[in-house]
Design a protein around this motif. Sequence first.
Motif, PDB file in Angstrom:
ATOM      1  N   ARG A  17     138.639   8.952   1.149  1.00 31.88           N
ATOM      2  CA  ARG A  17     138.072   8.031   0.150  1.00 31.88           C
ATOM      3  C   ARG A  17     139.198   7.237  -0.504  1.00 31.88           C
ATOM      4  O   ARG A  17     140.367   7.627  -0.434  1.00 31.88           O
ATOM      5  CB  ARG A  17     137.352   8.810  -0.946  1.00 31.88           C
ATOM      6  CG  ARG A  17     138.287   9.780  -1.669  1.00 31.88           C
ATOM      7  CD  ARG A  17     137.629  10.450  -2.867  1.00 31.88           C
ATOM      8  NE  ARG A  17     138.549  11.412  -3.478  1.00 31.88           N
ATOM      9  CZ  ARG A  17     138.332  12.055  -4.610  1.00 31.88           C
ATOM     10  NH1 ARG A  17     137.203  11.837  -5.257  1.00 31.88           N
ATOM     11  NH2 ARG A  17     139.211  12.905  -5.091  1.00 31.88           N
ATOM     12  N   HIS A 201     135.558   2.436  -5.643  1.00 36.03           N
ATOM     13  CA  HIS A 201     135.800   1.481  -4.569  1.00 36.03           C
ATOM     14  C   HIS A 201     136.377   0.189  -5.128  1.00 36.03           C
ATOM     15  O   HIS A 201     136.378  -0.033  -6.332  1.00 36.03           O
ATOM     16  CB  HIS A 201     134.533   1.193  -3.750  1.00 36.03           C
ATOM     17  CG  HIS A 201     133.377   0.684  -4.543  1.00 36.03           C
ATOM     18  ND1 HIS A 201     132.438   1.511  -5.110  1.00 36.03           N
ATOM     19  CD2 HIS A 201     133.000  -0.572  -4.857  1.00 36.03           C
ATOM     20  CE1 HIS A 201     131.529   0.787  -5.732  1.00 36.03           C
ATOM     21  NE2 HIS A 201     131.839  -0.479  -5.602  1.00 36.03           N
ATOM     22  N   LEU A 222     138.977   3.290   8.313  1.00 40.32           N
ATOM     23  CA  LEU A 222     137.696   3.379   7.599  1.00 40.32           C
ATOM     24  C   LEU A 222     136.551   3.117   8.573  1.00 40.32           C
ATOM     25  O   LEU A 222     136.749   2.556   9.656  1.00 40.32           O
ATOM     26  CB  LEU A 222     137.656   2.376   6.440  1.00 40.32           C
ATOM     27  CG  LEU A 222     138.689   2.611   5.320  1.00 40.32           C
ATOM     28  CD1 LEU A 222     138.645   1.482   4.305  1.00 40.32           C
ATOM     29  CD2 LEU A 222     138.429   3.944   4.623  1.00 40.32           C
ATOM     30  N   GLU A 224     132.698   1.415   9.181  1.00 42.70           N
ATOM     31  CA  GLU A 224     131.815   0.395   8.603  1.00 42.70           C
ATOM     32  C   GLU A 224     130.415   0.964   8.395  1.00 42.70           C
ATOM     33  O   GLU A 224     129.760   1.404   9.340  1.00 42.70           O
ATOM     34  CB  GLU A 224     131.752  -0.830   9.505  1.00 42.70           C
ATOM     35  CG  GLU A 224     131.021  -1.983   8.841  1.00 42.70           C
ATOM     36  CD  GLU A 224     131.292  -3.294   9.568  1.00 42.70           C
ATOM     37  OE1 GLU A 224     130.801  -3.446  10.694  1.00 42.70           O
ATOM     38  OE2 GLU A 224     132.010  -4.147   9.003  1.00 42.70           O
ATOM     39  N   LEU A 225     129.981   0.965   7.143  1.00 40.58           N
ATOM     40  CA  LEU A 225     128.632   1.432   6.803  1.00 40.58           C
ATOM     41  C   LEU A 225     127.618   0.317   6.943  1.00 40.58           C
ATOM     42  O   LEU A 225     126.475   0.542   7.284  1.00 40.58           O
ATOM     43  CB  LEU A 225     128.598   1.867   5.332  1.00 40.58           C
ATOM     44  CG  LEU A 225     128.828   3.305   4.948  1.00 40.58           C
ATOM     45  CD1 LEU A 225     128.659   3.448   3.445  1.00 40.58           C
ATOM     46  CD2 LEU A 225     127.851   4.221   5.662  1.00 40.58           C
ATOM     47  N   VAL A 235     130.958  -3.289   4.254  1.00 37.94           N
ATOM     48  CA  VAL A 235     131.060  -2.132   3.355  1.00 37.94           C
ATOM     49  C   VAL A 235     131.668  -0.985   4.158  1.00 37.94           C
ATOM     50  O   VAL A 235     131.134  -0.589   5.196  1.00 37.94           O
ATOM     51  CB  VAL A 235     129.663  -1.743   2.814  1.00 37.94           C
ATOM     52  CG1 VAL A 235     129.769  -0.558   1.854  1.00 37.94           C
ATOM     53  CG2 VAL A 235     129.003  -2.932   2.122  1.00 37.94           C
ATOM     54  N   LEU A 236     132.792  -0.462   3.676  1.00 45.91           N
ATOM     55  CA  LEU A 236     133.568   0.511   4.455  1.00 45.91           C
ATOM     56  C   LEU A 236     133.620   1.865   3.756  1.00 45.91           C
ATOM     57  O   LEU A 236     133.789   1.948   2.532  1.00 45.91           O
ATOM     58  CB  LEU A 236     134.985  -0.018   4.663  1.00 45.91           C
ATOM     59  CG  LEU A 236     135.073  -1.367   5.384  1.00 45.91           C
ATOM     60  CD1 LEU A 236     136.489  -1.929   5.320  1.00 45.91           C
ATOM     61  CD2 LEU A 236     134.632  -1.243   6.833  1.00 45.91           C
ATOM     62  N   GLN A 237     133.546   2.911   4.563  1.00 44.05           N
ATOM     63  CA  GLN A 237     133.459   4.276   4.048  1.00 44.05           C
ATOM     64  C   GLN A 237     134.606   5.126   4.586  1.00 44.05           C
ATOM     65  O   GLN A 237     135.105   4.895   5.678  1.00 44.05           O
ATOM     66  CB  GLN A 237     132.127   4.882   4.528  1.00 44.05           C
ATOM     67  CG  GLN A 237     131.849   6.278   4.008  1.00 44.05           C
ATOM     68  CD  GLN A 237     130.583   6.873   4.607  1.00 44.05           C
ATOM     69  OE1 GLN A 237     130.347   6.739   5.810  1.00 44.05           O
ATOM     70  NE2 GLN A 237     129.767   7.509   3.796  1.00 44.05           N
ATOM     71  N   TYR A 244     131.044   4.679  -0.630  1.00 43.97           N
ATOM     72  CA  TYR A 244     131.913   3.772   0.123  1.00 43.97           C
ATOM     73  C   TYR A 244     133.169   3.522  -0.682  1.00 43.97           C
ATOM     74  O   TYR A 244     133.201   3.691  -1.903  1.00 43.97           O
ATOM     75  CB  TYR A 244     131.183   2.467   0.452  1.00 43.97           C
ATOM     76  CG  TYR A 244     130.404   1.896  -0.702  1.00 43.97           C
ATOM     77  CD1 TYR A 244     129.125   2.366  -0.993  1.00 43.97           C
ATOM     78  CD2 TYR A 244     130.950   0.917  -1.514  1.00 43.97           C
ATOM     79  CE1 TYR A 244     128.425   1.868  -2.077  1.00 43.97           C
ATOM     80  CE2 TYR A 244     130.241   0.406  -2.596  1.00 43.97           C
ATOM     81  CZ  TYR A 244     128.971   0.902  -2.867  1.00 43.97           C
ATOM     82  OH  TYR A 244     128.272   0.426  -3.948  1.00 43.97           O
ATOM     83  N   SER A 245     134.227   3.140   0.013  1.00 41.11           N
ATOM     84  CA  SER A 245     135.542   3.018  -0.606  1.00 41.11           C
ATOM     85  C   SER A 245     136.014   1.578  -0.744  1.00 41.11           C
ATOM     86  O   SER A 245     136.896   1.294  -1.548  1.00 41.11           O
ATOM     87  CB  SER A 245     136.573   3.786   0.224  1.00 41.11           C
ATOM     88  OG  SER A 245     136.402   5.174   0.046  1.00 41.11           O
ATOM     89  N   VAL A 318     123.041   2.053  -0.102  1.00 45.90           N
ATOM     90  CA  VAL A 318     123.552   1.263   1.031  1.00 45.90           C
ATOM     91  C   VAL A 318     122.450   1.013   2.057  1.00 45.90           C
ATOM     92  O   VAL A 318     122.363  -0.082   2.635  1.00 45.90           O
ATOM     93  CB  VAL A 318     124.775   1.954   1.671  1.00 45.90           C
ATOM     94  CG1 VAL A 318     125.181   1.278   2.981  1.00 45.90           C
ATOM     95  CG2 VAL A 318     125.961   1.921   0.712  1.00 45.90           C
TER      96      VAL A 318
END
Length: 333
Positions: A17, A201, A222, A224-225, A235-237, A244-245, A318
């Motif tokens: 994270r 984030h 990371l 991708e969400l 949006v990246l996790q 998400y971060s 999300v």
Amino acid sequence: MVQLKEKTYQATGSPRRLVHANMYASDFERSFDFYNQVLGIEETFRIAEDKVVFMSNGNTHHDLALVQVAKPGEGEESAGRVRPRQRPLQSGLNHFAFEMYNEAELVAAFHRLDGAGVGPLSLEDRIVTRSVYFHDPEGHGIEFTVDMLRNWRDYRKPGVTVDHKPYVPEEEPPKTETFINLNPEIRRVDSAPLHAKRAAHATVVAQDFPKLRKFYIEVAGLRELFMAPTGEFSVLQGKDYPGYSMVLTSASAHRQPGVHQIAFELVSPKDIEGAGERLQAKGVQVEYKIEHPKKQVVCFRDPDGVLVQAYCEAPDFVEGLQEMDPALALLLL
Ligand SMILES: [Fe+2]
């Protein structure tokens, strides 16, 4: 609250994270007062001679670091100190830090970044943590860091000195256990109008969105969400961590490249109720406030003009992005 348990798995070098933001402040004491008295974040420790303060409510040893900028003509060098780079004259991002689950993950990340030709700026062993520092393709500082001691409060408290030496990955076999406190007790500054649980984030506006997105997925590790159907934002996790971060967006006439926003998750949605009035009483102007069924946000600026989002969100926020108007989604993200 999600209860997290220790896991064993193969190191992939993927961050868990976003764990802290390290910001240069034009007046670090003024910024400290703001984050303490408005967002309700405690000081964990400071390096007074360097004018650096570290803040957290217990999520980790610091969710936020504030570093005094240099004065014109002020020399950076001080005997015996090694810093990744010189302090700038202006406020802004020093780095975002991504937390690794264990040292094996840090070493895997180091090799992937190094192998991709992204040379490290610095490698540091601070006893409590080990870290490697890089720049992303647009010059934002990023740190990959791992906790090496679980009892960080014994080493990171007011008045401590921070020992450090160069970190040499694989000088000894990297540790595979985790020293992260997976279910920390979160403290509270009662007098503050808002009560932050953690830095959660950041939103970065990219000069070259496809290139930066590729970097954060393929090199930084990371996942991708969500990618906006308009191609406007991603949006990246991190790995095995809820939420998400990072949010990356493309630059536009209304969005200048750079750090757009830093978001802090609040302890309770109750903080959002009446937040406008409570913030105004502290002299803080609310930029906007949205109470969506899946996410409630209040946004305002810190003393150096950084946009701060304080929020609470539903676990399935999300998943709802697909159906949401992209302009609203970006305001909520
Ligand atoms: Fe850091």
